[in-house]
Design a protein around this motif. Structure first.
Motif, PDB file in Angstrom:
ATOM      1  N   PRO A 100      88.340  15.774  50.401  1.00  0.00           N
ATOM      2  CA  PRO A 100      89.664  15.250  50.005  1.00  0.00           C
ATOM      3  C   PRO A 100      89.810  13.758  50.271  1.00  0.00           C
ATOM      4  O   PRO A 100      90.426  13.031  49.487  1.00  0.00           O
ATOM      5  N   GLY A 101      89.225  13.268  51.361  1.00  0.00           N
ATOM      6  CA  GLY A 101      89.296  11.847  51.657  1.00  0.00           C
ATOM      7  C   GLY A 101      88.495  11.002  50.689  1.00  0.00           C
ATOM      8  O   GLY A 101      88.815   9.830  50.459  1.00  0.00           O
ATOM      9  N   LEU A 102      87.452  11.590  50.115  1.00  0.00           N
ATOM     10  CA  LEU A 102      86.610  10.879  49.160  1.00  0.00           C
ATOM     11  C   LEU A 102      87.102  11.002  47.718  1.00  0.00           C
ATOM     12  O   LEU A 102      86.467  10.444  46.819  1.00  0.00           O
ATOM     13  N   ARG A 103      88.177  11.734  47.497  1.00  0.00           N
ATOM     14  CA  ARG A 103      88.598  12.018  46.124  1.00  0.00           C
ATOM     15  C   ARG A 103      88.822  10.752  45.290  1.00  0.00           C
ATOM     16  O   ARG A 103      88.398  10.708  44.125  1.00  0.00           O
ATOM     17  N   PRO A 104      89.462   9.696  45.810  1.00  0.00           N
ATOM     18  CA  PRO A 104      89.584   8.485  44.987  1.00  0.00           C
ATOM     19  C   PRO A 104      88.221   7.889  44.619  1.00  0.00           C
ATOM     20  O   PRO A 104      88.021   7.426  43.490  1.00  0.00           O
ATOM     21  N   THR A 105      87.278   7.909  45.565  1.00  0.00           N
ATOM     22  CA  THR A 105      85.942   7.383  45.285  1.00  0.00           C
ATOM     23  C   THR A 105      85.210   8.277  44.295  1.00  0.00           C
ATOM     24  O   THR A 105      84.493   7.776  43.418  1.00  0.00           O
ATOM     25  N   ILE A 106      85.385   9.580  44.414  1.00  0.00           N
ATOM     26  CA  ILE A 106      84.760  10.505  43.475  1.00  0.00           C
ATOM     27  C   ILE A 106      85.261  10.246  42.061  1.00  0.00           C
ATOM     28  O   ILE A 106      84.491  10.278  41.093  1.00  0.00           O
ATOM     29  N   LEU A 107      86.557   9.979  41.925  1.00  0.00           N
ATOM     30  CA  LEU A 107      87.109   9.687  40.606  1.00  0.00           C
ATOM     31  C   LEU A 107      86.476   8.439  40.009  1.00  0.00           C
ATOM     32  O   LEU A 107      86.026   8.446  38.856  1.00  0.00           O
ATOM     33  N   VAL A 108      86.404   7.372  40.797  1.00  0.00           N
ATOM     34  CA  VAL A 108      85.823   6.115  40.301  1.00  0.00           C
ATOM     35  C   VAL A 108      84.363   6.305  39.924  1.00  0.00           C
ATOM     36  O   VAL A 108      83.913   5.905  38.838  1.00  0.00           O
TER      37      VAL A 108
END
Length: 311
Positions: free
Chosen positions: A226-234
């Motif tokens: 969940p903490g990596l979700r913004p990075t996963i999106l990019v």
């Protein structure tokens, strides 16, 4: 007797700078003066090509004669062109590396995020392929994939190959071989992005979950991901768009061969524009690729919930 200072209205705060100084016309002009060089370059090399390319998609243009409006004829021609469909299928197959490269990049980022001795060397080693010119990478892997090369020797030893044949010369394996090079070269780039994302996750969250009795897998799935979700999106957006627009690997390693097995949609666009001089057809193909990229981008937003971290 003291008086409470009057609170400024929003209009006054907008009109006043951070130190309370009045924003003058001169300051505004200076700010725009700093922006002008970037805006000029943006319009010249991004905005104008987008609009002009969209216009060309509805014209017949060979760079010698003026563009002639043909409406949807270019798109009808693409629908009847088997070569375009073959390239589009190969580009869509390329999307299969997106989840693979993201999973491996996250695992590598977790590995190099540990404070181990010599970890800086491993971070550099993983990142070197990402900054290496594809001309160099293509030459190296062409040699490794050739008949009697190192890759064939390893596959033969493992019993995965019965005939010593160059992987890039076999229509059944050429696309997979090129996809593996893309995977190998891209891991380091996305690893760095995920490493930055990992270091932005508070260690207190991991410690709190561990104290509550969570296993390492539960911490990874319920805290790290969940903490990596913004990075996963990019990263997934960048990887998906790069896969659909794959060109450099094809151009350097196979030129679309053998027998069109690695022919991609963007390579078709390049061929139509710079070999056949059918710029209208090339622009139409590029417009279709852009629409497909937007569609898969929306899917990425849906899967990652817009990159929002769970509250």
């Amino acid at each position: 007797m003291t008086t409470t200072p009057r609170r400024r209205s929003r209009r006054e705060e907008h009109r006043l700078g951070g130190t309370g100084a009045k924003v003058t016309l001169r300051n505004t002009l200076i700010a725009y003066a700093f922006m002008i060089p970037f805006l000029v370059l943006l319009v010249m090399f991004h905005t104008w090509p987008v609009f002009f390319g969209t216009f060309l998609a509805f014209t017949k243009y060979n760079i010698i004669s003026p563009p002639q409006w043909v409406g949807l004829d270019n798109f009808r021609g693409l629908l009847q062109d088997e070569q375009f469909w073959s390239g589009l299928r190969n580009s869509l197959k390329y999307i299969l590396i997106v989840p693979v490269i993201q999973v491996i990049s996250i695992l590598v980022a977790l590995l190099v995020n540990r404070p181990l001795k010599g970890i800086a060397f491993f971070r550099t080693a993983y990142y070197v392929p990402a900054i290496t010119s594809f001309a160099v990478v293509g030459l190296i892997w062409n040699w490794m994939y050739q008949q009697g090369g190192p890759v064939n020797a390893v596959l033969s030893t493992l019993g995965l190959m019965t005939e010593d044949r160059g992987l890039l010369n076999n229509p059944a394996t050429a696309l997979l071989a090129v996809m593996f090079v893309t995977l190998w070269k891209g891991i380091g780039y996305y690893m760095v992005l995920y490493l930055a994302g990992l270091q932005n996750i508070s260690q207190e969250l991991d410690d709190a979950a561990t104290i509550d009795g969570a296993t390492r897998w539960q911490v990874f799935w319920n805290v790290t991901i969940p903490g990596l979700r913004p990075t996963i999106l990019v990263c997934s957006l960048l990887s998906t768009i790069s896969a659909i627009k794959v060109f450099e690997e094809i151009y350097v390693m196979t030129q679309g061969g053998p027998a069109g097995s690695t022919y991609s949609a963007l390579f078709y666009t390049y061929s139509k524009a710079f070999q056949d001089f059918q710029y209208g057809m090339a622009a139409a193909a590029g417009l279709i690729i852009a629409v497909i990229s937007i569609f898969f981008g929306l899917i990425n937003f849906r899967i990652t919930r817009g990159g929002k971290i769970d509250g």
